[in-house]
Motif scaffolding. Structure first.
Motif: not given
Length: 476
Positions: A311, A315, A322
């Motif tokens: 994640h 990102s 998430f």
RNA sequence: CGGGGUGUGGCGCAGCCUGGUUAGCGCACCUGCCUUGGGAGCAGGGGGUCGGAGGUUCGAAUCCUCUCACCCCGACCA
């Protein structure tokens, strides 16, 4: 599979409403004909705004804001305009508990208020051109409404430009239609046909109107954007003149152009399926969702750590959801994010952690693929634009497969009465023939495509000579 | 505005014809346990002026009258 969505094949119109409601794009408001745009729907609008706004700025336009209320006397100045809009306007008659001296119209569009101001601002050719856009709401009292496609109040942008010459105004009208076409194809992944509207379909008060027309999955046409060359009609109505280089006073030339929240409806009806919304990546505020999967406490720790690291990595380049909610099982989450159209889903379970993999699922094709952990970031970067291209291509194929060259009236009628589609047919240019078709089939001339072939033919209705084909279709 | 339909917990519905204890059911919601690779399960729980007004009746979600709202189909439209 989707629980609350009617299949397209059984009831297209119900399907559309189900998608809008279930994907939480919009909801009915207490006032008939108006709607609430919910965060999921507004996020799409924000993407449309951001990208179009940049394109407007890149072509030299600036934003401003004109008021909602328009004096009645303004509305009546341009004859065609008032005739076109008067019946569908909401009018304010009272304020502060008193009847008003003059009624105030809630803008159905802003030509009149804007041109009343342009009169004050334009003195010389040096003040031209004026290239102003505004993002606003407008209201048209519609008899029959549908979420996004036609509501009484809707959001849009309206560009209003003022020019010294007819040529410049025409160039602007075409340039902005082209901006819409580019935007529709590159962002909405929606192929459109650009062309000129027939006299009977043009905007009230325009010299002529151009449009982009898209084909929906039910083969009906949807006008996705319009651009008007207003000539000197509004300048004359509001007495807007400028002194030219040669010292002569001349009326200003005008254009206006707009797209609305209707584009969201177009987007839905172009790409979505029986599982819900399908968003092209460039329109998705959050294009990726990660769903962790685990059973035991010990698995949870490992999976979450693995997923969390991914994640963070993703990102850096994309807005990633998430979904670590505990109260829902993975299957539920899959269905929910599919319904909401998130383009890419990454599933991470204990086995993936074990093998150093993830599962990547594309919303448009529902294809599942195992990807090496080390390759996933690059894969996401590559898949989003690929998906964008393929969605456009798929829609192009659909449009092409359902567009027919027709040379006799009976075939036109039987196609429209049957499965529908776009019909390329010769038309002599008379409003009578156009009206004949409309009456018999409900299909109208969507536009006269710019890129049509020069081809002599005979009008499909009356047989008189024609220089090329126009598109007939039933429209939203 | 014409034709059709629907209003009953947040959502979807049953009950109404043939009036009668405390108005049910599914989903959603809350608590707990258990589950988690495609919308789980069990137990317990909260939540309803039956669209509104009037009438008939000992008694109305149910019958009658009026009214309001929304949805679908047509005429107008981005």
């Amino acid at each position: 599979m989707a629980k609350n969505i009617t299949a397209r094949s059984s009831d297209y119109s119900k399907w559309y409403t189900d998608v809008v409601i279930q994907a939480k794009l919009a909801d009915y408001s207490p006032v008939k004909g108006s709607m609430v745009i919910r965060p999921n729907g507004y996020a799409i609008w924000e993407m449309i705004q951001q990208n179009l706004d940049r394109m407007f700025k890149d072509t030299g336009h600036v934003n401003a804001y004109f008021p909602l209320l328009i004096p009645e006397s303004f509305m009546t100045k341009e004859a065609e305009h008032v005739e076109g809009f008067a019946p569908e306007c909401a009018v304010v008659t009272h304020g502060g508990g008193q009847p008003l001296e003059e009624n105030l119209y809630i803008r159905p569009t802003s030509e009149t208020i804007i041109w009343s101001m342009y009169k004050k601002w334009i003195m010389s050719y040096r003040d031209l051109p004026i290239l102003i856009n505004q993002w606003a709401n407008v209201m048209r009292w519609e008899m029959r409404t549908r979420l996004f496609l036609r509501t009484s109040e809707f959001l849009w942008q309206e560009g209003h430009t003022a020019h010294a010459t007819a040529e410049e105004a025409e160039a602007e009208t075409l340039r902005m239609l082209n901006v819409y076409k580019t935007f529709a194809e590159e962002y909405l992944a929606m192929p459109v046909i650009a062309g000129r509207k027939s006299e009977s379909e043009k905007f009230a008060g325009a010299v002529h109107t151009y449009s982009i027309e898209a084909m929906m999955q039910d083969k009906k046409a949807l006008q996705a954007g319009t651009s008007h060359n207003l000539g000197q009609n509004f300048a004359k109505a509001f007495d807007v003149q400028f002194q030219d280089k040669d010292g002569q006073r001349r009326y200003v030339y005008a254009t206006s152009w707009g797209v609305s929240t209707r584009l969201i409806g177009a987007l839905i009806m172009t790409h979505s399926d029986d599982n819900g919304l399908v968003l092209p990546p460039r329109l998705a505020q959050r294009p990726v969702v990660i769903v962790p999967i685990y059973r035991k406490e010990e698995e949870k720790t490992r999976v979450l750590a693995y997923a969390d690291a991914l994640h963070k990595e993703l990102s850096a380049r994309h807005k990633v959801i998430f979904d670590d909610r505990e109260q829902y099982k993975p299957g539920y989450k899959f269905a929910e994010w599919e319904l909401q159209g998130i383009p890419l889903r990454i599933e991470i379970g204990p086995r993936d952690v074990e093998n150093n993999k993830v599962v990547l699922v594309r919303r448009d094709t529902m294809q599942k693929e195992f990807i090496d952990r080390s390759a996933i970031a690059a894969k996401v970067d590559e898949t989003l634009p690929l998906m964008q291209r393929e969605m456009l291509e798929k829609a192009r194929v659909w449009q092409k497969e359902n567009t027919f060259n027709v040379d006799d009236y009976d075939s036109l009628k039987s196609i429209i009465a049957g499965d529908g589609g776009f019909i390329n047919a010769h038309w002599c240019g008379s409003a009578d023939c156009e009206a004949t078709v409309k009456e018999a089939t409900k299909a109208t001339i969507r536009n006269i495509p710019f890129d049509r072939e020069e081809e002599k033919g005979a009008c499909v209705v009356c047989g008189k000579p024609s220089d090329g084909r126009v598109i007939f279709a039933k429209a939203y």
